[in-house]
Motif scaffolding. Structure first.
Motif, PDB file in Angstrom:
ATOM      1  N   THR A   8       0.833  -1.203   0.000  1.00 31.12           N
ATOM      2  CA  THR A   8       0.000   0.000   0.000  1.00 31.12           C
ATOM      3  C   THR A   8       0.869   1.255   0.000  1.00 31.12           C
ATOM      4  O   THR A   8       0.506   2.264  -0.610  1.00 31.12           O
ATOM      5  CB  THR A   8      -0.942   0.003   1.214  1.00 31.12           C
ATOM      6  N   ARG A   9       2.019   1.187   0.658  1.00 22.41           N
ATOM      7  CA  ARG A   9       2.920   2.344   0.654  1.00 22.41           C
ATOM      8  C   ARG A   9       3.454   2.611  -0.748  1.00 22.41           C
ATOM      9  O   ARG A   9       3.494   3.764  -1.200  1.00 22.41           O
ATOM     10  CB  ARG A   9       4.084   2.116   1.621  1.00 22.41           C
ATOM     11  N   ALA A  24      -0.632   7.805   2.550  1.00 19.66           N
ATOM     12  CA  ALA A  24      -1.138   6.495   2.956  1.00 19.66           C
ATOM     13  C   ALA A  24      -2.543   6.617   3.530  1.00 19.66           C
ATOM     14  O   ALA A  24      -3.386   5.733   3.347  1.00 19.66           O
ATOM     15  CB  ALA A  24      -0.194   5.869   3.980  1.00 19.66           C
ATOM     16  N   GLY A  25      -2.806   7.726   4.215  1.00 16.95           N
ATOM     17  CA  GLY A  25      -4.138   7.947   4.769  1.00 16.95           C
ATOM     18  C   GLY A  25      -5.190   8.086   3.688  1.00 16.95           C
ATOM     19  O   GLY A  25      -6.319   7.599   3.841  1.00 16.95           O
ATOM     20  N   LEU A  46      -5.074   6.687   0.756  1.00 20.36           N
ATOM     21  CA  LEU A  46      -5.320   5.345   0.222  1.00 20.36           C
ATOM     22  C   LEU A  46      -6.276   4.574   1.133  1.00 20.36           C
ATOM     23  O   LEU A  46      -7.227   3.940   0.654  1.00 20.36           O
ATOM     24  CB  LEU A  46      -4.003   4.590   0.075  1.00 20.36           C
ATOM     25  N   GLN A  47      -6.038   4.627   2.431  1.00 22.13           N
ATOM     26  CA  GLN A  47      -6.879   3.893   3.375  1.00 22.13           C
ATOM     27  C   GLN A  47      -8.303   4.434   3.400  1.00 22.13           C
ATOM     28  O   GLN A  47      -9.245   3.706   3.720  1.00 22.13           O
ATOM     29  CB  GLN A  47      -6.260   3.956   4.770  1.00 22.13           C
ATOM     30  N   HIS A  48      -8.465   5.700   3.054  1.00 23.74           N
ATOM     31  CA  HIS A  48      -9.804   6.279   2.978  1.00 23.74           C
ATOM     32  C   HIS A  48     -10.614   5.620   1.862  1.00 23.74           C
ATOM     33  O   HIS A  48     -11.833   5.446   1.985  1.00 23.74           O
ATOM     34  CB  HIS A  48      -9.709   7.786   2.731  1.00 23.74           C
ATOM     35  N   ALA A  85      -9.822  -0.279   2.261  1.00 24.57           N
ATOM     36  CA  ALA A  85      -9.540  -0.687   3.635  1.00 24.57           C
ATOM     37  C   ALA A  85      -8.397  -1.687   3.739  1.00 24.57           C
ATOM     38  O   ALA A  85      -7.793  -1.833   4.802  1.00 24.57           O
ATOM     39  CB  ALA A  85     -10.802  -1.280   4.265  1.00 24.57           C
ATOM     40  N   SER A  86      -8.095  -2.397   2.650  1.00 25.70           N
ATOM     41  CA  SER A  86      -7.058  -3.425   2.707  1.00 25.70           C
ATOM     42  C   SER A  86      -6.381  -3.563   1.348  1.00 25.70           C
ATOM     43  O   SER A  86      -6.899  -3.100   0.321  1.00 25.70           O
ATOM     44  CB  SER A  86      -7.661  -4.777   3.107  1.00 25.70           C
ATOM     45  N   LYS A  87      -5.239  -4.216   1.361  1.00 25.41           N
ATOM     46  CA  LYS A  87      -4.530  -4.480   0.111  1.00 25.41           C
ATOM     47  C   LYS A  87      -5.362  -5.389  -0.784  1.00 25.41           C
ATOM     48  O   LYS A  87      -5.412  -5.200  -2.008  1.00 25.41           O
ATOM     49  CB  LYS A  87      -3.175  -5.130   0.413  1.00 25.41           C
ATOM     50  N   LEU A 107      -7.918  -3.382  -2.531  1.00 21.14           N
ATOM     51  CA  LEU A 107      -7.277  -2.507  -3.514  1.00 21.14           C
ATOM     52  C   LEU A 107      -6.962  -3.250  -4.808  1.00 21.14           C
ATOM     53  O   LEU A 107      -7.318  -2.794  -5.904  1.00 21.14           O
ATOM     54  CB  LEU A 107      -5.994  -1.926  -2.915  1.00 21.14           C
TER      55      LEU A 107
END
Length: 204
Positions: free
Chosen positions: A40-41, A51-52, A54-56, A59-61, A64
């Motif tokens: 994710t990074r 990164a925040g 992306l998480q918005h 929720a998970s790899k 994604l």
């Protein structure tokens, strides 16, 4: 009132642009770095977001990467339909166009990314569950696009089965290219006439 109604649309457009950038970056990572390297990074850095952010959106790899497959298959299908095909002067030429369309569809980032995920999903039940849905969507989109590009052929019984059979054969050939492009091209030169004969037999 005009300002109040415009702002939400602009914010929505920004969210959509960020989401698409993340999905594009995910596909690039899968193709270039493999599933293990698609962190994710790494995706966030490639997309130019935090990164925040992306998480918005994801929720998970697993979410994604499976969403990235759905996104790419939809995008490629839309592009193929919009581009269309040149007119065919004969049934044989139309058949060749149909096979070459399928071959072109499989020779791109979609199959490379999907293969990376399929290998990882074998031992990852969460990814496997998410990927199964995305894979079904991707498989269904190609025959649907083919129906729009080849409407007369699609009206005949067995068209979807024919397309899926050809795709299954082509996927096996494409996999050879991950090790040797020469082997893939040689296999395709041998398989293409056989697939043309199969379609000709179906046409009657």
């Amino acid at each position: 009132m005009a300002t109040a109604t415009t702002a939400p649309r602009t914010q929505q457009a920004r969210r959509e642009a960020t989401r698409n950038a993340l999905l594009e970056a995910t596909i690039q990572c899968l193709v270039q770095q493999g599933y293990a390297g698609t962190t994710t990074r790494a995706v966030a850095e490639r997309a130019g977001v935090s990164a925040g952010a992306l998480q918005h959106h994801f929720a998970s790899k697993q979410e994604l990467v499976s969403e990235a497959i759905s996104y790419l298959s939809s995008k490629l299908t839309t592009q193929l339909i919009e581009r269309g095909l040149p007119s065919a002067s004969s049934r044989r030429q139309l058949t060749e166009q149909m096979l070459d369309y399928l071959w072109q569809t499989l020779n791109g980032p979609l199959i490379a990314a999907a293969t990376e995920l399929a290998a990882a999903a074998r031992t990852d039940p969460v990814l496997r569950e998410r990927l199964a849905k995305a894979q079904r969507q991707a498989i269904e989109m190609v025959p649907l696009a083919a129906q729009q590009l080849f409407p007369e052929q699609a009206a005949r019984p067995g068209f979807t089965g024919l397309i899926n059979t050809a795709l299954a054969a082509m996927r096996g050939v494409v996999l050879l290219g991950f090790v040797s492009s020469a082997d893939k091209e040689e296999a395709w030169r041998a398989a293409r006439p056989q697939l043309l004969a199969m379609v000709k037999g179906w046409q009657g």
